[in-house]
Motif scaffolding. Structure first.
Motif, PDB file in Angstrom:
ATOM      1  N   ALA A   1       7.427  -8.718   3.048  1.00  0.00           N
ATOM      2  CA  ALA A   1       8.053  -7.962   4.135  1.00  0.00           C
ATOM      3  C   ALA A   1       7.852  -8.657   5.478  1.00  0.00           C
ATOM      4  CB  ALA A   1       7.485  -6.542   4.182  1.00  0.00           C
ATOM      5  N   SER A   2       6.668  -9.210   5.704  1.00  0.00           N
ATOM      6  CA  SER A   2       6.378  -9.889   6.965  1.00  0.00           C
ATOM      7  C   SER A   2       7.217 -11.149   7.120  1.00  0.00           C
ATOM      8  CB  SER A   2       4.885 -10.241   7.042  1.00  0.00           C
ATOM      9  OG  SER A   2       4.099  -9.072   7.027  1.00  0.00           O
TER      10      SER A   2
ATOM     11  N   ILE B   1      -2.448  -0.311   2.711  1.00  0.00           N
ATOM     12  CA  ILE B   1      -3.546  -1.209   2.359  1.00  0.00           C
ATOM     13  C   ILE B   1      -4.848  -0.738   2.982  1.00  0.00           C
ATOM     14  CG2 ILE B   1      -4.442  -3.555   2.659  1.00  0.00           C
ATOM     15  CD1 ILE B   1      -1.513  -4.519   2.433  1.00  0.00           C
ATOM     16  N   ARG B   2      -4.785  -0.351   4.246  1.00  0.00           N
ATOM     17  CA  ARG B   2      -5.995   0.160   4.909  1.00  0.00           C
ATOM     18  C   ARG B   2      -6.495   1.430   4.223  1.00  0.00           C
ATOM     19  NH1 ARG B   2      -3.227  -1.542   9.726  1.00  0.00           N
ATOM     20  NH2 ARG B   2      -2.355   0.558   9.979  1.00  0.00           N
TER      21      ARG B   2
ATOM     22  N   VAL C   1       6.835  -2.885   7.079  1.00  0.00           N
ATOM     23  CA  VAL C   1       5.627  -3.673   7.349  1.00  0.00           C
ATOM     24  C   VAL C   1       4.499  -2.764   7.827  1.00  0.00           C
ATOM     25  CG1 VAL C   1       4.617  -5.396   8.903  1.00  0.00           C
ATOM     26  CG2 VAL C   1       6.818  -5.840   7.800  1.00  0.00           C
ATOM     27  N   GLN C   2       4.813  -1.868   8.744  1.00  0.00           N
ATOM     28  CA  GLN C   2       3.798  -0.959   9.275  1.00  0.00           C
ATOM     29  C   GLN C   2       3.279  -0.012   8.193  1.00  0.00           C
ATOM     30  OE1 GLN C   2       5.458   1.000  12.698  1.00  0.00           O
ATOM     31  NE2 GLN C   2       5.812  -0.916  13.814  1.00  0.00           N
ATOM     32  N   GLN C   3       4.178   0.505   7.364  1.00  0.00           N
ATOM     33  CA  GLN C   3       3.779   1.454   6.329  1.00  0.00           C
ATOM     34  C   GLN C   3       2.945   0.792   5.234  1.00  0.00           C
ATOM     35  OE1 GLN C   3       7.790   2.516   5.643  1.00  0.00           O
ATOM     36  NE2 GLN C   3       7.834   4.099   7.226  1.00  0.00           N
TER      37      GLN C   3
END
Length: 212
Positions: A81-82, A124-125, A117-119
């Motif tokens: 995605a990045s 992951i966090r 990307v943000q989601q």
């Protein structure tokens, strides 16, 4: 003195050659278990070949359980995605400068991928927090973490799929076909990651169902 130096050089080269010959066997031995685990886990995904392709790049690491596998799968999806976002950002700037008619659809798709990307980063966090809580407290609010990961990863998949749908039909420019292909890879990788996470989360739900 010259003979001694030559002897030392030959000895060093011989050692390097032996080490180089021994390395492939060592690599095969360390990679085999992780590779086998990845291939077995990917069988239940929607895109198994793509799943193995992306995750096998991490096969020399110590992937020993589902939590680690899911984290790698999400990371692989985030990586795709990045890269896609960076490519589309460059394309969007070029189209905007040219005032091209394709700019708006590319810009809309870029917004969707940016959200993905943000989601995925949030997912992951969250799964890392989930792993730490499992080790420290033996569960806790584990289903709250599960809900968060499922929500964010599903949203990332929906955004990528929406972007793919913005380029319908078979007749399209090379640029649009390239963008669609890259975004489709993001959607497929995210779909695989979500499937792997559902399987991982299922054991918690099964355990909760057995409790009186």
């Amino acid at each position: 003195m010259a003979n001694l130096s030559l002897s030392l050089l030959v000895l060093l080269l011989s050692f390097s050659l032996i080490s180089g010959m021994a390395e492939p066997t060592f690599v095969r031995r360390t990679k085999a278990p992780a590779r086998a685990y990845i291939e077995t886990s990917c069988r239940g995904t929607r895109y198994p070949a793509l799943c193995v392709q992306y995750l096998s790049r991490f096969s020399n690491s110590t992937i020993q359980n589902q939590q680690e596998l899911v984290q790698v799968a999400l990371s692989a999806s985030l990586c795709r995605a990045s890269y896609t976002r960076s490519y589309m950002l460059k394309v969007a700037k070029e189209l905007q400068a040219k005032k091209a008619k394709e700019y708006q659809v590319v810009k809309d798709c870029l917004d969707q991928i940016n959200d993905s990307v943000q989601q995925l980063s949030q997912s992951i966090r969250e799964i890392r927090r989930m792993g730490r809580q499992e080790e420290a407290a033996g569960g806790g609010d584990i289903f709250w973490h599960i809900s968060n990961v499922e929500t964010w990863t599903s949203s990332a998949l929906s955004d990528a799929s929406y972007c793919v749908d913005a380029f319908p039909g078979r007749r399209m420019s090379k640029l649009k076909a390239t963008i669609k292909g890259r975004v489709m890879n993001v959607a497929q990788a995210t779909s695989n990651a979500l499937t792997l996470f559902h399987r991982y989360a299922a054991r918690y739900r099964a355990g909760a169902a057995k409790k009186p």
